[in-house]
Design an enzyme around this catalytic site. Structure first.
Site, mmCIF file in Angstrom:
data_model
loop_
_atom_site.group_PDB
_atom_site.id
_atom_site.type_symbol
_atom_site.label_atom_id
_atom_site.label_comp_id
_atom_site.label_asym_id
_atom_site.label_seq_id
_atom_site.Cartn_x
_atom_site.Cartn_y
_atom_site.Cartn_z
ATOM 1 C CG PHE A 294 105.991 20.992 31.090
ATOM 2 C CD1 PHE A 294 106.393 19.866 30.378
ATOM 3 C CD2 PHE A 294 106.492 21.168 32.385
ATOM 4 C CE1 PHE A 294 107.275 18.929 30.941
ATOM 5 C CE2 PHE A 294 107.364 20.247 32.947
ATOM 6 C CZ PHE A 294 107.742 19.123 32.224
ATOM 7 C CG ASP B 9 91.392 34.044 31.832
ATOM 8 O OD1 ASP B 9 92.383 34.564 31.300
ATOM 9 O OD2 ASP B 9 91.294 33.887 33.080
ATOM 10 C CE1 TYR C 279 103.413 28.731 40.875
ATOM 11 C CE2 TYR C 279 104.596 27.638 42.653
ATOM 12 C CZ TYR C 279 103.996 27.596 41.409
ATOM 13 O OH TYR C 279 103.988 26.414 40.709
HETATM 14 N N1 LIG Z 1 106.535 23.169 35.773
HETATM 15 C C1 LIG Z 1 106.883 23.143 37.044
HETATM 16 O O1 LIG Z 1 108.069 23.190 37.380
HETATM 17 C C2 LIG Z 1 105.837 22.993 38.115
HETATM 18 C C3 LIG Z 1 106.200 22.484 39.378
HETATM 19 C C4 LIG Z 1 105.208 22.339 40.372
HETATM 20 C C5 LIG Z 1 103.897 22.743 40.095
HETATM 21 N N2 LIG Z 1 103.590 23.271 38.866
HETATM 22 C C6 LIG Z 1 102.214 23.679 38.625
HETATM 23 O O2 LIG Z 1 101.675 22.828 37.626
HETATM 24 C C7 LIG Z 1 100.696 23.546 36.855
HETATM 25 C C8 LIG Z 1 101.045 23.414 35.380
HETATM 26 O O3 LIG Z 1 102.352 23.915 35.176
HETATM 27 P P1 LIG Z 1 103.044 23.891 33.748
HETATM 28 O O4 LIG Z 1 104.507 23.819 33.990
HETATM 29 O O5 LIG Z 1 102.398 22.900 32.867
HETATM 30 O O6 LIG Z 1 102.712 25.371 33.266
HETATM 31 P P2 LIG Z 1 102.461 25.908 31.797
HETATM 32 O O7 LIG Z 1 102.625 27.380 31.873
HETATM 33 O O8 LIG Z 1 103.245 25.150 30.788
HETATM 34 O O9 LIG Z 1 100.927 25.558 31.577
HETATM 35 C C9 LIG Z 1 99.899 26.238 32.242
HETATM 36 C C10 LIG Z 1 98.736 26.391 31.262
HETATM 37 O O10 LIG Z 1 97.690 27.074 31.949
HETATM 38 C C11 LIG Z 1 97.144 28.048 31.098
HETATM 39 N N3 LIG Z 1 96.576 29.111 31.938
HETATM 40 C C12 LIG Z 1 97.246 29.894 32.817
HETATM 41 N N4 LIG Z 1 96.406 30.743 33.410
HETATM 42 C C13 LIG Z 1 95.173 30.483 32.899
HETATM 43 C C14 LIG Z 1 93.878 31.031 33.122
HETATM 44 N N5 LIG Z 1 93.677 32.036 34.000
HETATM 45 N N6 LIG Z 1 92.836 30.537 32.421
HETATM 46 C C15 LIG Z 1 93.019 29.530 31.529
HETATM 47 N N7 LIG Z 1 94.213 28.961 31.272
HETATM 48 C C16 LIG Z 1 95.286 29.443 31.959
HETATM 49 C C17 LIG Z 1 98.296 28.526 30.221
HETATM 50 O O11 LIG Z 1 97.817 29.067 28.989
HETATM 51 C C18 LIG Z 1 99.093 27.234 30.035
HETATM 52 O O12 LIG Z 1 98.712 26.549 28.839
HETATM 53 C C19 LIG Z 1 100.706 24.975 37.377
HETATM 54 O O13 LIG Z 1 99.673 25.122 38.327
HETATM 55 C C20 LIG Z 1 102.047 25.084 38.080
HETATM 56 O O14 LIG Z 1 102.005 26.030 39.114
HETATM 57 C C21 LIG Z 1 104.522 23.386 37.870
#
Ligand SMILES: NC(=O)c1ccc[n+]([C@@H]2O[C@H](COP(=O)([O-])OP(=O)(O)OC[C@H]3O[C@@H](n4cnc5c(N)ncnc54)[C@H](O)[C@@H]3O)[C@@H](O)[C@H]2O)c1
Length: 310
Positions: A11, A50, A139
């Site tokens: 996202f 990964d 987390y």
């Molecule tokens: N969406 C929220 O509400 C939010 C709020 C604060 C912080 N975050 C942080 O922002 C970051 C992105 O969040 P998001 O909402 O886009 O999440 P998301 O799940 O949409 O995207 C994360 C991406 O990382 C990839 N991924 C996960 N583990 C992996 C690994 N070990 N190796 C390679 N790729 C991997 C997944 O395939 C996915 O495409 C994350 O670190 C999340 O903790 C998100």
């Protein structure tokens, strides 16, 4: 800049890559899965890999200036189920990434932390960056520990970094079938003509930030060149709180379908209120959110409709 976006197909990553391309950067995405909703961007190099595969990580860093680290294997609500997995796959693999970044002389690492979990239950609102940090989920603990390692790598080896403690982002590309992201999930349910489920009484307050504003802050954090004692950790939010009940009322103004709400018992991982003090990002990065909630919800609804009702 030649930029690596780890977790760039999710996202936040998809929106960030779009903004990086607009800004003229060369982008490589490293992700274990393809994007759910977006066709590949022309000109972007896609690497399937990964974070736990150290050979793949080593290769992905070749020729890179900036690293945005967005990959995370857990969510606040799932992380307590298996804290060892959270520590290994997020903290362990990220510390390894930092070693590789140090050895590859990466110019800057921009890490996406969590404004909603690192502080735990706040003793004041809005929450400044120096508020006590007592996460109530694994987390939040691993996010905080990664921040500490970034600081350590900077102190010991000069690895430059910025941390974005993002609050609750919403907007285009947010998975409406996810386990997190209330606005995206609510809009998805409305489009599919299902009731919205709210845990607790709906009075939990969160700081909802439009995704376009959040990624603009990430770009500014990347460009910012701090002096030795300048801050490197920034709250990124709207700086204003809305309860879930208020969000539902706002959504009723935006959607052209009925909105039905079901209340179920609250969850122990939900802090009662979280609103970030964003004055540091405003003054140091010269950033401020631009998109009001009503406008952001309109844009999100258009996107969810194009996904579900098209
Ligand atoms: N969406 C929220 O509400 C939010 C709020 C604060 C912080 N975050 C942080 O922002 C970051 C992105 O969040 P998001 O909402 O886009 O999440 P998301 O799940 O949409 O995207 C994360 C991406 O990382 C990839 N991924 C996960 N583990 C992996 C690994 N070990 N190796 C390679 N790729 C991997 C997944 O395939 C996915 O495409 C994350 O670190 C999340 O903790 C998100």
């Amino acid at each position: 800049m030649k930029t690596l976006v780890i977790g760039g197909n999710g996202f936040i990553g998809t929106n960030l890559v779009e903004a990086l391309l607009r800004d003229g950067h060369d982008v490589r995405i490293f992700d274990r899965y393809p994007s759910r909703y977006k066709d590949p961007f022309p000109g972007v190099e896609y690497v399937v890999g990964d974070l736990g595969n150290y050979g793949e990580v080593h290769e992905a860093l070749s020729g890179i200036d900036w690293v945005f680290h967005l990959a995370y294997t857990t969510l606040p609500q799932t992380s307590n189920d298996d804290p060892v997995y959270d520590v290994r796959s997020n903290l362990g693999d990220t510390v390894h990434l930092l070693q590789e970044c140090r050895d590859s002389h990466i110019g800057k690492v921009i890490f996406i932390s969590s404004g909603g979990t690192v502080y735990g239950i706040p003793n004041r609102i809005p929450i400044p960056e120096d508020h006590p940090q007592q996460p109530i989920c694994s987390y939040g603990i691993t996010k905080l520990a990664i921040e500490k390692y970034l600081s350590l790598f900077h102190r010991l080896w000069g690895l430059e970094y910025a941390v974005a403690r993002i609050s609750n982002p919403y907007g285009e590309q947010q998975n409406p079938h996810s386990k997190q992201g209330a606005i995206g999930v609510f809009l998805g349910n409305i489009a599919e003509r299902k009731p919205i489920t709210i845990w607790g009484d709906g009075e939990v307050v969160r700081d909802y930030i439009y995704i376009g504003d959040a990624v603009e802050a990430l770009l500014k954090a990347a460009r910012y060149q701090p002096g030795a004692d300048d801050p490197r950790i920034f709250n990124i939010g709207a700086g204003r709180g809305h309860s879930l009940n208020q969000i539902v009322e706002e959504l009723k103004q935006v959607v052209d379908l009925p909105v039905e709400v079901k209340y179920t018992p609250g969850r122990p991982i939900d802090v009662p209120a979280s609103v970030l003090d964003i004055s540091r990002a405003k003054s140091v990065l010269g950033w401020a959110p631009q998109v009001e909630l009503a406008e952001g919800l309109e844009r999100s609804w258009r996107w969810v409709k194009s996904l579900i009702l098209a």
